[in-house]
Scaffold this motif. Structure first.
Motif, PDB file in Angstrom:
ATOM      1  N   SER A   1       9.717   4.175   7.104  1.00  0.00           N
ATOM      2  CA  SER A   1       8.744   3.711   6.112  1.00  0.00           C
ATOM      3  C   SER A   1       9.528   3.112   4.947  1.00  0.00           C
ATOM      4  O   SER A   1      10.347   3.804   4.315  1.00  0.00           O
ATOM      5  N   ALA A   2       9.267   1.847   4.652  1.00  0.00           N
ATOM      6  CA  ALA A   2      10.073   1.141   3.656  1.00  0.00           C
ATOM      7  C   ALA A   2      10.046   1.821   2.290  1.00  0.00           C
ATOM      8  O   ALA A   2      11.049   1.829   1.569  1.00  0.00           O
ATOM      9  N   CYS A   3       8.918   2.435   1.934  1.00  0.00           N
ATOM     10  CA  CYS A   3       8.818   3.080   0.612  1.00  0.00           C
ATOM     11  C   CYS A   3       9.815   4.227   0.476  1.00  0.00           C
ATOM     12  O   CYS A   3      10.275   4.517  -0.628  1.00  0.00           O
TER      13      CYS A   3
ATOM     14  N   ARG B   1      -2.502  -2.395  -3.933  1.00  0.00           N
ATOM     15  CA  ARG B   1      -3.779  -2.482  -3.209  1.00  0.00           C
ATOM     16  C   ARG B   1      -4.581  -1.203  -3.484  1.00  0.00           C
ATOM     17  O   ARG B   1      -4.028  -0.231  -3.998  1.00  0.00           O
TER      18      ARG B   1
ATOM     19  N   SER C   1       0.469   9.501   4.495  1.00  0.00           N
ATOM     20  CA  SER C   1      -0.086   8.148   4.350  1.00  0.00           C
ATOM     21  C   SER C   1      -1.094   7.894   5.472  1.00  0.00           C
ATOM     22  O   SER C   1      -0.901   8.365   6.594  1.00  0.00           O
TER      23      SER C   1
ATOM     24  N   LYS D   1       6.457   8.268   6.382  1.00  0.00           N
ATOM     25  CA  LYS D   1       6.039   8.984   5.154  1.00  0.00           C
ATOM     26  C   LYS D   1       4.810   9.866   5.402  1.00  0.00           C
ATOM     27  O   LYS D   1       3.740   9.366   5.751  1.00  0.00           O
TER      28      LYS D   1
ATOM     29  N   VAL E   1       9.983  -0.716   7.526  1.00  0.00           N
ATOM     30  CA  VAL E   1       8.694  -1.347   7.813  1.00  0.00           C
ATOM     31  C   VAL E   1       7.630  -0.763   6.886  1.00  0.00           C
ATOM     32  O   VAL E   1       7.662   0.417   6.558  1.00  0.00           O
ATOM     33  N   CYS E   2       6.684  -1.609   6.487  1.00  0.00           N
ATOM     34  CA  CYS E   2       5.491  -1.130   5.787  1.00  0.00           C
ATOM     35  C   CYS E   2       4.282  -1.645   6.575  1.00  0.00           C
ATOM     36  O   CYS E   2       3.918  -2.820   6.467  1.00  0.00           O
ATOM     37  N   PRO E   3       3.667  -0.789   7.366  1.00  0.00           N
ATOM     38  CA  PRO E   3       2.558  -1.245   8.203  1.00  0.00           C
ATOM     39  C   PRO E   3       1.404  -1.856   7.423  1.00  0.00           C
ATOM     40  O   PRO E   3       0.749  -2.781   7.913  1.00  0.00           O
ATOM     41  N   GLU E   4       1.168  -1.373   6.215  1.00  0.00           N
ATOM     42  CA  GLU E   4       0.021  -1.907   5.470  1.00  0.00           C
ATOM     43  C   GLU E   4       0.293  -3.333   5.010  1.00  0.00           C
ATOM     44  O   GLU E   4      -0.590  -4.192   5.059  1.00  0.00           O
TER      45      GLU E   4
ATOM     46  N   CYS F   1       6.500  -0.875  -1.966  1.00  0.00           N
ATOM     47  CA  CYS F   1       5.430  -1.388  -1.101  1.00  0.00           C
ATOM     48  C   CYS F   1       4.209  -0.478  -1.085  1.00  0.00           C
ATOM     49  O   CYS F   1       3.256  -0.733  -0.360  1.00  0.00           O
ATOM     50  N   ARG F   2       4.214   0.578  -1.899  1.00  0.00           N
ATOM     51  CA  ARG F   2       3.081   1.511  -1.872  1.00  0.00           C
ATOM     52  C   ARG F   2       1.826   0.899  -2.504  1.00  0.00           C
ATOM     53  O   ARG F   2       1.901  -0.077  -3.232  1.00  0.00           O
TER      54      ARG F   2
ATOM     55  N   SER G   1      -1.384   5.305   7.101  1.00  0.00           N
ATOM     56  CA  SER G   1      -0.656   4.577   8.157  1.00  0.00           C
ATOM     57  C   SER G   1       0.445   5.432   8.754  1.00  0.00           C
ATOM     58  O   SER G   1       0.611   5.506   9.972  1.00  0.00           O
ATOM     59  N   CYS G   2       1.241   6.047   7.874  1.00  0.00           N
ATOM     60  CA  CYS G   2       2.517   6.642   8.292  1.00  0.00           C
ATOM     61  C   CYS G   2       2.499   8.170   8.414  1.00  0.00           C
ATOM     62  O   CYS G   2       3.483   8.747   8.885  1.00  0.00           O
TER      63      CYS G   2
HETATM   64  S1  SF4 Z   1       2.169   2.073   4.657  1.00  0.00           S
HETATM   65 FE1  SF4 Z   1       2.406   3.374   2.846  1.00  0.00          FE
HETATM   66  S2  SF4 Z   1       3.696   5.061   3.511  1.00  0.00           S
HETATM   67 FE2  SF4 Z   1       3.861   3.479   5.056  1.00  0.00          FE
HETATM   68  S3  SF4 Z   1       5.644   2.272   4.429  1.00  0.00           S
HETATM   69 FE3  SF4 Z   1       3.890   1.272   3.520  1.00  0.00          FE
HETATM   70  S4  SF4 Z   1       3.742   2.186   1.512  1.00  0.00           S
HETATM   71 FE4  SF4 Z   1       5.055   3.534   2.688  1.00  0.00          FE
END
Ligand code: SF4
Length: 155
Positions: A17-19, A61, A109, A106, A49-52, A25-26, A111-112
């Motif tokens: 998770s890139a964050c 966002r 989340s 992460k 990677v940040c899936p969002e 990217c959060r 996504s994660c």
């Molecule tokens: S989707 Fe959220 S938890 Fe996953 S990498 Fe992006 S910011 Fe971090």
């Protein structure tokens, strides 16, 4: 570590998770750097990677949670499920392209999250569950652990 045919040392690749690596990217435009994760860069080649973001959402966002019916809803009541699915698929594409078998994502989340997520009511209540990307990666045979599990498990 593996030595390739040119004698170059190759480390195993790992999605992260890139964050957790300090990328902002959060949803709130911030990051969540994790020292224990970052220290593992000597052992793995990290693929942040940040899936969002990969699903086409902006940064910052609105905060999102997974509702009991499985839809991902943002705090304004909009349905963002398709963005979350698209982001998960793009992360899977990256994993397949680079033959990646591990991910550190992460916790909590939508996504994660690996073991826990928020319950979809935006009241800060946690429940057992997985983020949309984690679920897809695990279904496809990729081992996913959270940053919180690192000290408990050997990776
Ligand atoms: S989707 Fe959220 S938890 Fe996953 S990498 Fe992006 S910011 Fe971090």
């Amino acid at each position: 570590m593996i030595e390739d045919k040119w004698g170059w040392i190759m480390k195993e690749k790992c999605l992260v998770s890139a964050c957790l690596l300090g990328i902002r990217c959060r949803y709130d435009g911030k990051s969540k750097p994790n020292k224990e994760v970052i220290e593992l860069k000597t052992r793995f080649d990290f693929i942040p990677v940040c899936p969002e973001q990969l699903g086409g959402l902006p940064t910052p966002r609105f905060k999102s949670e997974i509702r009991s019916d499985g839809r991902v809803i943002n705090e304004k009541g909009e349905d963002w499920t398709e963005h979350f699915i698209r982001g998960a698929e793009e992360v899977l594409n990256i994993a397949r392209m680079l033959n990646i078998k591990k991910a550190i994502l992460k916790e909590r989340s939508p996504s994660c999250g690996v073991n826990e997520i928020y319950d979809g009511t935006f009241r800060g209540k946690r429940m057992r569950g997985k983020g949309i990307t984690t679920r897809l990666l695990e279904e496809k045979g990729i081992e996913v652990i959270s940053e919180e599990e690192l000290s408990k498990k050997s990776v």
